[in-house]
Enzyme design. Structure first.
Site, PDB file in Angstrom:
ATOM      1  N   VAL A  96      85.233   0.289 129.429  1.00  0.00           N
ATOM      2  CA  VAL A  96      86.716   0.011 128.905  1.00  0.00           C
ATOM      3  C   VAL A  96      87.236   1.425 129.362  1.00  0.00           C
ATOM      4  CG1 VAL A  96      88.065   0.199 127.134  1.00  0.00           C
ATOM      5  CG2 VAL A  96      86.277  -0.724 126.422  1.00  0.00           C
ATOM      6  N   HIS A 100      88.001   7.903 126.750  1.00  0.00           N
ATOM      7  CA  HIS A 100      87.878   7.680 125.414  1.00  0.00           C
ATOM      8  C   HIS A 100      86.476   8.696 124.321  1.00  0.00           C
ATOM      9  CE1 HIS A 100      85.459   3.764 127.028  1.00  0.00           C
ATOM     10  NE2 HIS A 100      85.085   3.691 126.277  1.00  0.00           N
ATOM     11  N   MET A 101      86.195   8.765 123.137  1.00  0.00           N
ATOM     12  CA  MET A 101      84.871   9.523 123.031  1.00  0.00           C
ATOM     13  C   MET A 101      84.566   8.352 121.537  1.00  0.00           C
ATOM     14  SD  MET A 101      85.713  13.000 120.982  1.00  0.00           S
ATOM     15  CE  MET A 101      86.155  14.317 122.544  1.00  0.00           C
ATOM     16  N   HIS A 102      83.497   8.409 122.469  1.00  0.00           N
ATOM     17  CA  HIS A 102      82.055   7.723 121.093  1.00  0.00           C
ATOM     18  C   HIS A 102      82.158   9.044 119.622  1.00  0.00           C
ATOM     19  CE1 HIS A 102      81.450   4.255 123.329  1.00  0.00           C
ATOM     20  NE2 HIS A 102      81.537   4.833 123.876  1.00  0.00           N
TER      21      HIS A 102
HETATM   22  P1  AMP Z   1      82.208   2.614 126.534  1.00  0.00           P
HETATM   23  O1  AMP Z   1      80.869   1.933 127.402  1.00  0.00           O
HETATM   24  O2  AMP Z   1      82.260   3.745 126.611  1.00  0.00           O
HETATM   25  O3  AMP Z   1      83.995   2.168 127.711  1.00  0.00           O
HETATM   26  O4  AMP Z   1      83.129   1.688 125.658  1.00  0.00           O
HETATM   27  C1  AMP Z   1      83.344   0.827 125.215  1.00  0.00           C
HETATM   28  C2  AMP Z   1      83.156   0.693 123.562  1.00  0.00           C
HETATM   29  O5  AMP Z   1      84.784   0.320 123.783  1.00  0.00           O
HETATM   30  C3  AMP Z   1      81.979  -0.252 123.277  1.00  0.00           C
HETATM   31  O6  AMP Z   1      81.332   0.508 122.337  1.00  0.00           O
HETATM   32  C4  AMP Z   1      82.492  -1.309 122.467  1.00  0.00           C
HETATM   33  O7  AMP Z   1      81.998  -2.345 121.396  1.00  0.00           O
HETATM   34  C5  AMP Z   1      84.481  -1.057 122.193  1.00  0.00           C
HETATM   35  N1  AMP Z   1      85.488  -1.611 121.665  1.00  0.00           N
HETATM   36  C6  AMP Z   1      85.106  -2.441 122.664  1.00  0.00           C
HETATM   37  N2  AMP Z   1      86.411  -3.407 122.387  1.00  0.00           N
HETATM   38  C7  AMP Z   1      87.052  -2.738 121.249  1.00  0.00           C
HETATM   39  C8  AMP Z   1      88.000  -3.655 120.293  1.00  0.00           C
HETATM   40  N3  AMP Z   1      88.486  -4.513 120.626  1.00  0.00           N
HETATM   41  N4  AMP Z   1      87.999  -2.615 119.063  1.00  0.00           N
HETATM   42  C9  AMP Z   1      86.651  -1.979 118.740  1.00  0.00           C
HETATM   43  N5  AMP Z   1      85.979  -1.205 119.672  1.00  0.00           N
HETATM   44  C10 AMP Z   1      85.941  -2.195 121.015  1.00  0.00           C
END
Ligand code: AMP
Ligand code: ZN
Length: 114
Positions: A96, A100-102
């Site tokens: 995405v 964003h921070m996990h």
């Molecule tokens: P990344 O690989 O760092 O871009 O992680 C994107 C994260 O966003 C993943 O862990 C997905 O599970 C999460 N994600 C995608 N769509 C949604 C959503 N609608 N609500 C909550 N999390 C999401």
């Protein structure tokens, strides 16, 4: 960004399970959690990647870390511990393209990062 999934969450066009919100950031549960606690923390301003944070936007870094402290307390992992991860671009595993921070916790995390 009209086609950005996280901007749609900020706008309320896509639902989320909100964990924390203030004027600058929103935090919500990851839809595919990789740990008992897995929260996504995002700036409300659309910035595609960590590499797109301009020097005049450095306040965003502090806002994300401050929000991480609050999320850790809300989720009761502040003392036990947690991990924060920011994936950037293809090799970093970014899917995405809205910064964003996990925040992961609630179990003992593996030593390796990838
Ligand atoms: P990344 O690989 O760092 O871009 O992680 C994107 C994260 O966003 C993943 O862990 C997905 O599970 C999460 N994600 C995608 N769509 C949604 C959503 N609608 N609500 C909550 N999390 C999401
Ligand atoms: Zn966005």
């Amino acid at each position: 960004m009209s086609d950005c999934i996280f901007c749609k969450i900020i706008n309320g066009d896509i639902p989320c399970t909100k964990v924390y919100e203030d004027g600058a950031v929103l935090a919500f549960d990851d839809i595919q959690p990789m740990a008992p606690v897995h929260v996504i923390i995002i700036p409300k301003k659309h910035i595609a990647t960590l590499m797109d944070v301009d020097t005049d936007q450095e306040v965003i870094s502090r806002q994300l870390f401050t929000a991480a402290q609050k999320v850790a307390k809300i989720k009761n992992v502040a003392v036990g511990g947690f991990r924060t991860v920011v994936n950037c671009n293809a090799d970093g595993g970014q899917i995405v393209f809205h910064l964003h921070m996990h925040l992961l916790g609630g179990r003992k995390l593996e030593d390796q990062l990838g």
